[in-house]
Scaffold this motif. Structure first.
Motif, PDB file in Angstrom:
ATOM      1  N   ASP A  72       0.256  12.834  -3.909  1.00 33.63           N
ATOM      2  CA  ASP A  72       1.059  13.360  -5.024  1.00 33.63           C
ATOM      3  C   ASP A  72       0.718  12.661  -6.330  1.00 33.63           C
ATOM      4  OD1 ASP A  72       2.476  15.291  -3.568  1.00 33.63           O
ATOM      5  OD2 ASP A  72       4.121  13.910  -3.108  1.00 33.63           O
ATOM      6  N   TYR A  73       0.575  11.341  -6.283  1.00 35.20           N
ATOM      7  CA  TYR A  73       0.248  10.569  -7.483  1.00 35.20           C
ATOM      8  C   TYR A  73      -1.120  10.973  -8.026  1.00 35.20           C
ATOM      9  CZ  TYR A  73      -1.067   6.667 -10.457  1.00 35.20           C
ATOM     10  OH  TYR A  73      -1.504   5.902 -11.516  1.00 35.20           O
ATOM     11  N   TYR A  74      -2.118  11.041  -7.149  1.00 35.46           N
ATOM     12  CA  TYR A  74      -3.451  11.439  -7.578  1.00 35.46           C
ATOM     13  C   TYR A  74      -3.433  12.842  -8.168  1.00 35.46           C
ATOM     14  CZ  TYR A  74      -6.324   7.533  -6.009  1.00 35.46           C
ATOM     15  OH  TYR A  74      -6.924   6.310  -5.888  1.00 35.46           O
ATOM     16  N   VAL A  94       1.556  19.790   4.754  1.00 34.45           N
ATOM     17  CA  VAL A  94       1.197  18.372   4.651  1.00 34.45           C
ATOM     18  C   VAL A  94       2.017  17.698   3.560  1.00 34.45           C
ATOM     19  CG1 VAL A  94      -0.647  16.757   4.001  1.00 34.45           C
ATOM     20  CG2 VAL A  94      -1.115  18.614   5.615  1.00 34.45           C
ATOM     21  N   LEU A  95       2.084  18.313   2.380  1.00 35.28           N
ATOM     22  CA  LEU A  95       2.796  17.675   1.270  1.00 35.28           C
ATOM     23  C   LEU A  95       4.310  17.633   1.484  1.00 35.28           C
ATOM     24  CD1 LEU A  95       0.748  18.973  -1.785  1.00 35.28           C
ATOM     25  CD2 LEU A  95       0.570  16.777  -0.593  1.00 35.28           C
ATOM     26  N   SER A  96       4.840  18.508   2.326  1.00 30.42           N
ATOM     27  CA  SER A  96       6.276  18.468   2.640  1.00 30.42           C
ATOM     28  C   SER A  96       6.542  17.656   3.907  1.00 30.42           C
ATOM     29  CB  SER A  96       6.833  19.888   2.797  1.00 30.42           C
ATOM     30  OG  SER A  96       6.243  20.535   3.905  1.00 30.42           O
ATOM     31  N   ARG A  97       5.472  17.027   4.439  1.00 31.38           N
ATOM     32  CA  ARG A  97       5.548  16.132   5.593  1.00 31.38           C
ATOM     33  C   ARG A  97       5.883  16.844   6.899  1.00 31.38           C
ATOM     34  NH1 ARG A  97       5.919  10.666   3.807  1.00 31.38           N
ATOM     35  NH2 ARG A  97       6.025  10.592   1.556  1.00 31.38           N
ATOM     36  N   LYS A  98       5.648  18.129   6.960  1.00 36.20           N
ATOM     37  CA  LYS A  98       5.883  18.882   8.189  1.00 36.20           C
ATOM     38  C   LYS A  98       4.670  18.833   9.108  1.00 36.20           C
ATOM     39  CE  LYS A  98       9.222  21.959   6.079  1.00 36.20           C
ATOM     40  NZ  LYS A  98       9.484  23.324   5.617  1.00 36.20           N
ATOM     41  N   ARG A  99       3.527  18.458   8.561  1.00 30.99           N
ATOM     42  CA  ARG A  99       2.290  18.328   9.334  1.00 30.99           C
ATOM     43  C   ARG A  99       1.615  17.034   8.895  1.00 30.99           C
ATOM     44  NH1 ARG A  99      -1.052  21.763  12.168  1.00 30.99           N
ATOM     45  NH2 ARG A  99       0.249  23.536  11.606  1.00 30.99           N
ATOM     46  N   ILE A 120       0.866  -1.178   0.000  1.00 28.61           N
ATOM     47  CA  ILE A 120       0.000   0.000   0.000  1.00 28.61           C
ATOM     48  C   ILE A 120       0.903   1.228   0.000  1.00 28.61           C
ATOM     49  CG2 ILE A 120      -1.685   1.307   1.349  1.00 28.61           C
ATOM     50  CD1 ILE A 120      -2.766  -1.337   2.361  1.00 28.61           C
ATOM     51  N   PRO A 121       0.626   2.199  -0.860  1.00 29.24           N
ATOM     52  CA  PRO A 121       1.505   3.365  -0.934  1.00 29.24           C
ATOM     53  C   PRO A 121       1.409   4.261   0.293  1.00 29.24           C
ATOM     54  CG  PRO A 121      -0.377   3.648  -2.362  1.00 29.24           C
ATOM     55  CD  PRO A 121      -0.459   2.261  -1.818  1.00 29.24           C
ATOM     56  N   ASP A 122       2.453   5.006   0.493  1.00 27.35           N
ATOM     57  CA  ASP A 122       2.511   6.025   1.524  1.00 27.35           C
ATOM     58  C   ASP A 122       1.420   7.069   1.223  1.00 27.35           C
ATOM     59  OD1 ASP A 122       3.720   8.956   1.706  1.00 27.35           O
ATOM     60  OD2 ASP A 122       4.658   7.804   3.306  1.00 27.35           O
ATOM     61  N   PRO A 123       0.717   7.588   2.240  1.00 25.43           N
ATOM     62  CA  PRO A 123      -0.363   8.541   1.996  1.00 25.43           C
ATOM     63  C   PRO A 123       0.059   9.785   1.213  1.00 25.43           C
ATOM     64  CG  PRO A 123      -0.471   7.762   4.241  1.00 25.43           C
ATOM     65  CD  PRO A 123       0.802   7.230   3.659  1.00 25.43           C
TER      66      PRO A 123
END
Length: 84
Positions: free
Chosen positions: A21-23, A47-52, A13-16
């Motif tokens: 990003d893929y979607y 969120v997309l930079s994984r800071k939150r 299962i991919p990372d959220p």
């Protein structure tokens, strides 16, 4: 052959965040397109930079409004530690 592959070569299962990003890439979404689910432009960036981390409310909105599978979004994932 398909049954053999399912049994011996399971697909992880991919990372959220990778899934989001893929979607976004495959549907040609911009960050603005996910603002309604994640919040402000700054929140989307965090969120997309994984800071939150994704919140339950964000996961629900991504699932309901954009069709991203909840099974993927609830998976644990690595985030970036911000120095204090």
């Amino acid at each position: 052959m398909e049954a053999y592959e399912k049994k011996h070569i399971p697909i992880a299962i991919p990372d959220p965040i990778e899934a989001i990003d893929y979607y976004m890439e495959t549907r040609r979404w911009s960050r603005r397109d996910v603002e309604s689910c994640l919040g402000s432009r700054a929140r989307v960036s965090e969120v997309l930079s994984r800071k939150r981390s994704l919140t339950l409310e964000m996961i629900r909105k991504l699932n309901q409004e954009l069709g991203l599978p909840a099974e993927i979004l609830i998976q644990p994932y690595k985030s970036v530690k911000i120095p204090a």
